[in-house]
Design a protein around this motif. Structure first.
Motif: not given
Ligand SMILES: NC(=O)c1ccc[n+]([C@@H]2O[C@H](COP(=O)([O-])OP(=O)(O)OC[C@H]3O[C@@H](n4cnc5c(N)ncnc54)[C@H](OP(=O)(O)O)[C@@H]3O)[C@@H](O)[C@H]2O)c1
Length: 302
Positions: A8-11, A30-31, A74-76, A80, A102-103, A121, A143, A145, A148
């Motif tokens: 359900t997340g961004n990526v 998804t949860r 997974c969201g941070n 994680q 996804n690192g 990570h 890089n 996102f 953000n």
């Molecule tokens: N933001 C940046 O600039 C950036 C850049 C490079 C890498 N990253 C990495 O990319 C990842 C984030 O990617 P994203 O933005 O696609 O992720 P996101 O949208 O923040 O989260 C992805 C999914 O993780 C699931 N999740 C499961 N357990 C979780 C928990 N305890 N807390 C939060 N989310 C949880 C959620 O799905 P459900 O709620 O549906 O279960 C959520 O939709 C991170 O690992 C981050 O370190 C981020």
């Protein structure tokens, strides 16, 4: 059959969309099995929603049966590392042939990183390298996102500013997370992903922009002046906690990105293999045109 964790997340949501478009079957994890994002994914052809917590090892073991390749994001979160390790272990046990993880920023992915999610990570990547067995794998390091901005500045835009602990001339090569999703889907669909095995690949957007150029793009899109203003890092952390609902540890960790930006650490380009495969194409100008109109209006207009 493909499996996307964090669907359900961004990526992850973009990986699901692209896999669905290509006509393959996708298990989207998804949860929760309810909510707008889940409903959106559910409407896509070939997509099956898998409601399973990433801490539920038995649920993951079942969900990974019959899966060929996995996208893992997974969201941070504090848990994680354990959550992603659970997916890796379930994928190996199920005989999956390929996993893309996804690192985060490679520069702070290490055991003693000052960034807490950088340590998470590192733990995930160590585990992947040691435990993958016959399963091929790749780690993507994207890089900063563009998305953000949704958490960071929508609180300040109504007052005519984007506010960061940065100078207007600081710059980065921000990426739309949907471009990361496009790349990951292409890798998963590749007939021979072994060419990406064991690689840590970098992803950046198409443009290098300064923060004052980003403010100018908001000005142009919103038709009112938006300036780039500088705050201190503690001020940004406090605003992220109070205004955007960040947990304290996550706001502190995310704030380290500004030091990386000031030091030029987000000026890296995309790895050549990925430029050849699916070059990131979404610009910050396009992102702002899509999202800025959804930001709250200035107080006088409310
Ligand atoms: N933001 C940046 O600039 C950036 C850049 C490079 C890498 N990253 C990495 O990319 C990842 C984030 O990617 P994203 O933005 O696609 O992720 P996101 O949208 O923040 O989260 C992805 C999914 O993780 C699931 N999740 C499961 N357990 C979780 C928990 N305890 N807390 C939060 N989310 C949880 C959620 O799905 P459900 O709620 O549906 O279960 C959520 O939709 C991170 O690992 C981050 O370190 C981020």
């Amino acid at each position: 059959m493909f499996f996307v964790a964090g669907a359900t997340g961004n990526v992850g949501s973009q990986v699901v969309r692209k896999l669905s478009e290509s006509g393959v079957g996708v298990k989207a994890q998804t949860r929760s099995s309810t909510g707008g994002k889940v409903a959106e994914l559910q409407r896509l052809p070939g997509v099956e929603i898998v409601a399973c917590d990433l801490m539920d090892k038995a649920g993951l073991a079942e969900a990974l049966q019959g899966v060929k390749a996995v996208f893992l994001v997974c969201g941070n979160a504090k848990e994680q590392a354990q959550m992603e390790i659970n997916v890796i272990d379930a994928a190996v046990a199920a005989g999956c042939t390929y996993l893309v993880e996804n690192g985060t920023h490679a520069g702070y992915t290490n055991k003693d990183s000052p960034v807490e999610f950088g340590r998470h990570h590192w733990e995930i990547e160590e585990h992947l390298a040691k435990s993958a067995g016959a399963m091929k794998w790749t780690v993507l390091h994207a890089n900063w996102f563009m998305s953000n901005h949704l958490g960071d500045i929508f609180g300040t835009l109504p007052n005519g500013a984007i506010v960061y602990p940065l100078k207007p001339e600081d710059k980065a090569q921000l990426v739309d997370p949907r471009d990361v999703g496009d790349i990951a889907a292409q890798m998963l669909l590749d007939s021979d992903p072994s060419k990406y095995h064991g690689l840590h690949l970098m992803i950046s957007g198409p443009d290098v922009l300064t923060w004052s150029q980003i403010a100018a793009l908001y000005t142009e899109e919103l038709g009112r002046p938006i300036e780039m203003a500088t705050c201190s890092e503690p001020e940004w952390v406090a605003a992220a906690i109070k205004g955007s609902g960040f947990e304290h540890w996550l706001a502190e960790a995310a704030a380290h990105n500004f030091k990386v930006i000031r030091d030029g650490g987000f000026l890296h380009t995309t790895s050549p293999q990925l430029l050849a495969l699916a070059p990131p194409r979404r610009t910050m100008k396009e992102w702002i045109a899509e999202w800025a109109p959804r930001s709250p209006p200035p107080p006088a207009a409310q």
